[in-house]
Design an enzyme around this catalytic site. Structure first.
Site, short mmCIF file in Angstrom:
data_model
loop_
_atom_site.label_atom_id
_atom_site.label_comp_id
_atom_site.label_asym_id
_atom_site.label_seq_id
_atom_site.Cartn_x
_atom_site.Cartn_y
_atom_site.Cartn_z
CG ASN A 22 -1.74 1.28 1.45
OD1 ASN A 22 -1.79 1.87 0.40
ND2 ASN A 22 -2.62 1.35 2.49
CD1 TRP A 23 3.43 0.88 -2.82
CD2 TRP A 23 3.44 2.09 -4.82
NE1 TRP A 23 3.94 0.16 -3.62
CE2 TRP A 23 4.22 0.81 -5.22
CE3 TRP A 23 3.37 2.91 -5.91
CZ2 TRP A 23 4.92 0.30 -6.05
CZ3 TRP A 23 4.06 2.62 -7.19
CH2 TRP A 23 4.65 1.33 -7.30
CE LYS A 24 -0.37 3.05 4.99
NZ LYS A 24 -0.15 3.32 6.15
CD GLU B 206 -2.94 5.42 6.99
OE1 GLU B 206 -2.95 5.43 5.38
OE2 GLU B 206 -1.81 4.76 7.37
CG HIS C 96 -5.70 1.81 5.34
ND1 HIS C 96 -5.30 2.71 6.23
CD2 HIS C 96 -4.70 1.01 5.31
CE1 HIS C 96 -3.91 2.29 6.82
NE2 HIS C 96 -3.55 1.40 5.94
N GLY D 231 2.55 2.37 10.70
CA GLY D 231 3.57 3.48 10.74
C GLY D 231 4.47 3.85 12.02
CD GLU E 296 -3.17 -2.65 7.31
OE1 GLU E 296 -2.33 -2.78 6.79
OE2 GLU E 296 -3.86 -1.56 7.24
N GLY F 98 3.16 -1.02 4.16
CA GLY F 98 3.08 0.20 3.80
C GLY F 98 4.34 0.75 3.74
N GLY F 99 5.13 1.35 4.67
CA GLY F 99 6.40 2.01 4.40
C GLY F 99 7.58 0.88 3.81
CB SER G 78 5.38 -1.79 12.04
OG SER G 78 5.10 -0.39 12.20
#
Ligand code: 13P
Length: 258
Positions: free
Chosen positions: A10-12, A104, A102, A180, A174, A241-242, A220
């Site tokens: 997920n590149w957000k 977010e 998600h 993150g 998640e 993610g990251g 993470s």
């Protein structure tokens, strides 16, 4: 029966178009000629603006084992919703997956369980697959309410679906406190929740559906901890993610999924 495994990035809201294409090429190179297990699907979820471009690039690279997915979509089929994107549009550029719910989006755009039920229905109607996110925040975990929270998210958004529709659903657990933050759920915590989710699906839809449903961990997850998370019996991959923004790290995570 081997359950489908999925490792999704997920590149957000990251990367310019040039950076996104570079990352795709670098990932393809990092994966090299190593053949991935046939039951493993890798999914790249770039910003929607680049879906078509990344999809064409993957076709050009003959990277048939990599699919693309969107990070969100609107619940309506079309219409006067300025700035929004419908599931049919996502399908029309060759994407196969949509991330729904998600944390977010739940937190910053007030997406409720009811809305996410409608979005899920829209995605399935368009012939796409859903990666449905659930997870508790830190207060809920500390109050020992985490299973209750996740159960409610799944019940209110997904348990009206018919059993046959579950072949197109993957769940991503998640925990919000792990996203993150560098604070991963321990393999025991993650496995316990995944086992709980599978049991819940089983109670609603029967053992066969529960056993076939792909359950991903996200929060993470990185090149150093993917191995031990993916070794858990009810963890069928990850939503990353990251670490998905770096080809080397993401390729290491993909290889950790056997
Ligand atoms: P991080 O891997 O950066 O913690 O993000 C997880 C996530 O939100 C994936 O959807």
């Amino acid at each position: 029966m081997t359950r489908q495994k999925i490792v999704a990035g997920n590149w957000k809201m990251n990367k310019t178009l040039l950076e996104a294409t570079q990352l795709t090429v670098e990932l393809h190179e990092a994966l090299g000629e190593t053949s991935l297990p046939p039951h493993l699907q890798v999914v790249l979820c770039p910003p929607a603006l680049y879906l078509e471009k990344i999809k064409s690039l993957l076709t050009l690279l003959h990277a048939d084992h990599l699919a693309v997915g969107a990070q969100n979509c609107h619940q309506a089929a079309n219409g006067a919703y300025t700035g929004e994107i419908a599931a049919d549009m996502i399908a029309s550029v060759g994407a196969q997956y949509v991330i729904i719910g998600h944390s977010e989006r739940r937190a910053y755009y007030a997406e409720t369980n009811d809305l996410l039920r409608d979005k899920t229905t829209a995605v399935l109607k368009a012939g796409l697959r859903v990666i449905f996110c659930c997870g508790e925040n830190l207060d809920e975990r500390e109050a020992n309410r985490h299973t209750q929270v996740v159960a409610q998210q799944l019940r209110e958004s997904l348990f009206d679906l018919e059993a046959a529709q579950w072949q197109h659903i993957a769940i991503a657990y998640e925990p919000v406190w792990a996203i993150g933050t560098g604070k991963t759920a321990s393999p025991d915590q993650a496995q316990a929740m995944h086992q709980f989710i599978r049991q819940l699906i089983g109670e609603q839809y029967g053992k066969a559906v529960a056993e076939q449903t792909t359950l991903l961990y996200g929060g993470s997850c990185n090149a150093a901890n993917a191995d031990e998370l993916f070794a858990c019996p009810d963890i069928d991959g990850g939503l990353i993610g990251g670490a998905s923004l770096k080809a080397k790290d993401f390729s290491t995570i993909i290889r950790a999924m056997k």
